[in-house]
Design a protein around this motif. Sequence first.
Motif, PDB file in Angstrom:
ATOM      1  N   UNK A  32       0.837  -1.201   0.000  1.00 34.66           N
ATOM      2  CA  UNK A  32       0.000   0.000   0.000  1.00 34.66           C
ATOM      3  C   UNK A  32       0.875   1.257   0.000  1.00 34.66           C
ATOM      4  N   UNK A  33       0.609   2.143  -0.977  1.00 33.04           N
ATOM      5  CA  UNK A  33       1.281   3.440  -1.088  1.00 33.04           C
ATOM      6  C   UNK A  33       0.217   4.531  -1.205  1.00 33.04           C
ATOM      7  N   UNK A  34       0.636   5.780  -0.966  1.00 33.70           N
ATOM      8  CA  UNK A  34      -0.276   6.913  -1.128  1.00 33.70           C
ATOM      9  C   UNK A  34       0.334   8.027  -1.980  1.00 33.70           C
ATOM     10  N   UNK A  35       1.415   8.623  -1.499  1.00 36.66           N
ATOM     11  CA  UNK A  35       1.986   9.800  -2.152  1.00 36.66           C
ATOM     12  C   UNK A  35       3.413   9.503  -2.607  1.00 36.66           C
ATOM     13  N   UNK A  36       3.872  10.274  -3.625  1.00 34.64           N
ATOM     14  CA  UNK A  36       5.215  10.108  -4.177  1.00 34.64           C
ATOM     15  C   UNK A  36       5.864  11.477  -4.354  1.00 34.64           C
ATOM     16  N   UNK A  37       7.195  11.476  -4.409  1.00 34.14           N
ATOM     17  CA  UNK A  37       7.933  12.724  -4.579  1.00 34.14           C
ATOM     18  C   UNK A  37       9.265  12.430  -5.253  1.00 34.14           C
ATOM     19  N   UNK A  38       9.896  13.475  -5.761  1.00 35.40           N
ATOM     20  CA  UNK A  38      11.196  13.301  -6.407  1.00 35.40           C
ATOM     21  C   UNK A  38      12.297  13.049  -5.387  1.00 35.40           C
ATOM     22  N   UNK A  39      12.205  13.697  -4.231  1.00 35.69           N
ATOM     23  CA  UNK A  39      13.194  13.545  -3.162  1.00 35.69           C
ATOM     24  C   UNK A  39      12.474  13.123  -1.886  1.00 35.69           C
ATOM     25  N   UNK A  41       8.465   4.873 -13.442  1.00 36.71           N
ATOM     26  CA  UNK A  41       9.284   3.768 -12.935  1.00 36.71           C
ATOM     27  C   UNK A  41       8.592   2.431 -13.204  1.00 36.71           C
ATOM     28  N   UNK A  42       7.304   2.356 -12.947  1.00 34.39           N
ATOM     29  CA  UNK A  42       6.566   1.126 -13.235  1.00 34.39           C
ATOM     30  C   UNK A  42       6.632   0.787 -14.724  1.00 34.39           C
ATOM     31  N   UNK A  43       6.512   1.812 -15.558  1.00 34.37           N
ATOM     32  CA  UNK A  43       6.563   1.603 -17.004  1.00 34.37           C
ATOM     33  C   UNK A  43       7.953   1.143 -17.442  1.00 34.37           C
ATOM     34  N   UNK A 100      13.791   7.497  -5.769  1.00 31.41           N
ATOM     35  CA  UNK A 100      14.909   6.559  -5.615  1.00 31.41           C
ATOM     36  C   UNK A 100      14.478   5.300  -4.870  1.00 31.41           C
ATOM     37  N   UNK A 101      13.813   5.480  -3.736  1.00 35.19           N
ATOM     38  CA  UNK A 101      13.400   4.314  -2.971  1.00 35.19           C
ATOM     39  C   UNK A 101      12.368   3.491  -3.736  1.00 35.19           C
TER      40      UNK A 101
END
Length: 346
Positions: free
Chosen positions: A32-39, A102-104, A48-49
């Motif tokens: 389960x994930x919610x939000x993403x960011x560049x850093x 990244x998934x793509x 990166x993670x």
Amino acid sequence: MGLFSRIIRTFGPVGGYEVARQICRSQPRILMYHRFSSAPADGKCSSKHFEDQVKHIKRNYNPFSLIGLMEYQREHGRFPPHAVVITVDDGYRDFYQYAFPILKKYDVPATLFATTGFIEREHWLWPDKITWLLNEVSEIPETIQIDLIELPSGPVSAENRPVYWKRLNDHALSLPDQEKQQFIGELTLRLNTAFPLSIPGAYEPLNWEELRELQDSGIEIGGHTVTHPSLGRVDEEQAKEEIFGCMESLTKNLGERPRTFCYPNGQPSDFKPFLPGIVERAGFYGAVTAFPDARGVAEPYLMRRHASGDDMFQFFKSVSGAELIGLQLRSEVRLGMGAVVASYGR
């Protein structure tokens, strides 16, 4: 940190994770994930993670979307070995900006659960409203008392803002949906602020065109209600409007196809026994919670999920099955199943 987690932290990197992976080979894990960011940023998974995690899943597991996993199980009568599902809640645009590329790149499917009123920009998510309000004020001129919540007069700083947010958020979660909206409205007045006419960029949702692109690229677009209420605090009629309305909007804008569902907030207190039956009748193939326990994926309309994000220890504990093993050893079940099973097909 509990004893089991300390053991996993010590022995996981030297073979423990592989042992857990083999033990759990026939028990899919849903992340389960919610939000993403560049850093790196609080509450978000950095590029990166996330890329490190996707590479690890691609190399060591069998990645599926949630609908893909369920269709496999229906066709074969069992789950595929070493299956892992990446799921993302809500429908923020940062998924499209940071996670989707990244998934793509690694050809890994996923499921995005969209809150359709949010996508249509008719609503922005109420926890974001609380965040926005606290970010807009630097000082509380006089003590605010609303219901049982008290915010003392004085500066609002980086140190106390998270404390205030948790206090306000936890109280809002405890309220029926209409009272929650009234509470946030009263808070807005007492802080002498007003919400902008459009959703601020920091909380921006995807649009339907972007969702169609995601769907065409192998990302399942599942349902997450229309307005994101706690379904444990609405009556049956409102629950039907939220769940059926979500499916209708997804079908209208993205076409008719099999989809799965995610309960907003997704904790045991956000659940009522009639909900799985409504989700099934609305046409969703299955549904997920937002917590793990020993039941795992045993119930198709209450499949458990494991948290993931920038904490790589939590990721490895979740994806390997080590967390699931610990829960099963303790026979930890956070949501009883008897009433749920009886509600199916009503």
